[in-house]
Design a protein around this motif. Structure first.
Motif, PDB file in Angstrom:
ATOM      1  N   LEU A 352      78.663  85.936  49.467  1.00  0.00           N
ATOM      2  CA  LEU A 352      79.424  84.683  49.427  1.00  0.00           C
ATOM      3  C   LEU A 352      79.986  84.337  50.799  1.00  0.00           C
ATOM      4  O   LEU A 352      79.978  83.161  51.215  1.00  0.00           O
ATOM      5  CB  LEU A 352      80.553  84.803  48.401  1.00  0.00           C
ATOM      6  CG  LEU A 352      81.459  83.576  48.233  1.00  0.00           C
ATOM      7  CD1 LEU A 352      80.647  82.375  47.761  1.00  0.00           C
ATOM      8  CD2 LEU A 352      82.596  83.873  47.255  1.00  0.00           C
ATOM      9  N   ALA A 353      80.469  85.344  51.532  1.00  0.00           N
ATOM     10  CA  ALA A 353      81.031  85.106  52.864  1.00  0.00           C
ATOM     11  C   ALA A 353      79.979  84.526  53.807  1.00  0.00           C
ATOM     12  O   ALA A 353      80.258  83.589  54.564  1.00  0.00           O
ATOM     13  CB  ALA A 353      81.599  86.399  53.434  1.00  0.00           C
ATOM     14  N   LEU A 354      78.756  85.039  53.766  1.00  0.00           N
ATOM     15  CA  LEU A 354      77.690  84.520  54.630  1.00  0.00           C
ATOM     16  C   LEU A 354      77.289  83.113  54.220  1.00  0.00           C
ATOM     17  O   LEU A 354      77.010  82.263  55.081  1.00  0.00           O
ATOM     18  CB  LEU A 354      76.481  85.455  54.584  1.00  0.00           C
ATOM     19  CG  LEU A 354      76.639  86.798  55.303  1.00  0.00           C
ATOM     20  CD1 LEU A 354      75.403  87.669  55.090  1.00  0.00           C
ATOM     21  CD2 LEU A 354      76.880  86.594  56.793  1.00  0.00           C
ATOM     22  N   LEU A 355      77.265  82.826  52.934  1.00  0.00           N
ATOM     23  CA  LEU A 355      76.925  81.477  52.480  1.00  0.00           C
ATOM     24  C   LEU A 355      77.982  80.461  52.915  1.00  0.00           C
ATOM     25  O   LEU A 355      77.649  79.360  53.361  1.00  0.00           O
ATOM     26  CB  LEU A 355      76.771  81.470  50.958  1.00  0.00           C
ATOM     27  CG  LEU A 355      75.549  82.206  50.390  1.00  0.00           C
ATOM     28  CD1 LEU A 355      75.600  82.225  48.855  1.00  0.00           C
ATOM     29  CD2 LEU A 355      74.258  81.564  50.871  1.00  0.00           C
ATOM     30  N   VAL A 356      79.244  80.849  52.802  1.00  0.00           N
ATOM     31  CA  VAL A 356      80.328  79.948  53.230  1.00  0.00           C
ATOM     32  C   VAL A 356      80.261  79.725  54.735  1.00  0.00           C
ATOM     33  O   VAL A 356      80.415  78.586  55.216  1.00  0.00           O
ATOM     34  CB  VAL A 356      81.698  80.535  52.810  1.00  0.00           C
ATOM     35  CG1 VAL A 356      82.837  79.744  53.455  1.00  0.00           C
ATOM     36  CG2 VAL A 356      81.830  80.527  51.294  1.00  0.00           C
TER      37      VAL A 356
END
Length: 374
Positions: A352-356
């Motif tokens: 999720l952190a990389l997608l954000v």
């Protein structure tokens, strides 16, 4: 050699450097950044490792033993487990770095001088292994060590005393540094190349005069940005394949998880770095400036992500800063998949952190880009 002409050239270079704000900032900020990172943020003395505790004995003695371990500062409790199997599940998902297990027959073991506790360690990080080994040196009150004579060397020889606390390392019991480094190298190489490639993309269009042709086309800013990113995704996956193949062939680095998850994790990092490079490209006015800004991003990434120095040894403020860097999350993903056999859904916070990060960087790059020559 005419000193007057030489002085004129020197003056011209100094004035040009003064007008180039990015270069001027690099002159000042690079030494300041390195001093701050190496002096304040980098700490090889690992402390505060996230630990899960499974005290199945629940006696006063077992609680005292656990408190003694916590008092060392090497580990910090984050969760209580009911069974050692739960500790193993947390280790695999990367939720803890150390698991402390006290068996239900703790008191009997202590009287008999047997092993009274186990420290389960995530061996995918060699720094964690070295720090957790300190816990095995703790004395346990009331333990009488058993010395057994050996039949091979005669009655006078004896085996070493039984250690009351044992450290069990999973995923890299041999403590081979290549097992820890090679997965991280995928992220380091992708960070360096992907950010640099796209960092000079828009600038190169301006310097070669191609921007005039793009202005005359109906292509939108979003189409241009995405079109710049997609070809490099394939290049990044090729680089990933090369590192994986060499790591398996030369260093026997295992891939315990799904190979598809490895490539999906690499794809997330590739796209995140490409969008960061595009944002740099919209800010830089020359390819040299783009390379300077890339270096300014790459240095904190390699030092603060946990690739070179233990993440747990850094101050909390620096850890919060490191959470912004894509390489930090990728290292957790790739080591979790390759070394611990975890799946991407189990590591969803870092996904999720990389997608954000990718969404934010692409949005900013599209907002900053204008099809103009100025």
């Amino acid at each position: 050699m005419n000193l007057r002409r030489l002085l004129a050239v020197m003056t011209k270079e100094l004035r040009q450097m003064r007008r180039d704000r990015i270069t001027l900032a690099m002159i000042i900020l690079v030494p300041v950044l390195q001093l701050a990172l190496f002096g304040y943020a980098i700490n090889t003395n690992v402390r505060g490792l996230s630990a899960g505790i499974a005290d199945e004995a629940g006696t006063a003695g077992s609680r005292a033993l656990v408190m003694d371990m916590l008092a060392t500062g090497v580990v910090a409790p984050v969760a209580d487990a009911a069974t050692p199997e739960q500790l193993m599940a947390w280790l695999q998902r990367g939720e803890i770095a150390v698991g402390i297990h006290v068996p239900p027959d703790f008191e009997r073991r202590r009287i008999d001088g047997r092993e009274v506790a186990q420290v389960l360690v995530d061996g995918s990080d060699t720094a964690v292994q070295g720090a957790a080994a300190q816990l095995a040196q703790l004395p346990v009150e009331g333990v009488s060590t058993v010395i057994v004579p050996t039949a091979v060397t005669g009655p006078r020889a004896s085996t070493p005393p039984t250690r009351p606390i044992s450290v069990v390392s999973f995923y890299n019991p041999e403590r081979r540094s290549a097992v820890n480094i090679v997965p991280g190298l995928i992220g380091v190489i992708l960070t360096m190349t992907m950010v640099l490639f796209t960092g000079v993309a828009i600038v190169r269009e301006r310097e070669r005069g191609n921007m005039e042709l793009l202005i005359a086309t109906p292509i939108s800013s979003a189409e241009l940005m995405i079109g710049k990113v997609l070809p490099y995704v394939a290049i990044g996956l090729v680089q990933t394949t090369v590192v994986l193949a060499l790591g398996l062939w030369l260093f026997k680095v295992p891939v315990r998880g799904s190979l598809l998850d490895v490539y999906l994790a690499a794809g997330l990092l590739i796209v995140a770095n490409l969008t960061l490079g595009l944002l740099i490209s919209t800010k830089a006015k020359s390819q040299f400036q783009a390379m300077q800004m890339t270096f300014f991003v790459f240095l904190p990434s390699i030092l603060l992500s946990g690739f070179m120095f233990p993440f747990s040894g850094m101050p909390k403020a620096v850890q919060w800063l490191a959470e912004v860097l894509p390489l930090t999350h990728f290292l957790r993903l790739i080591r979790g998949v390759m070394l611990r056999g975890a799946t991407l859904p189990e590591l969803w916070p870092d996904v999720l952190a990389l997608l954000v990060f990718t969404t934010v960087m692409m949005t900013l790059a599209i907002a900053r880009f204008r099809k103009r020559l100025d």
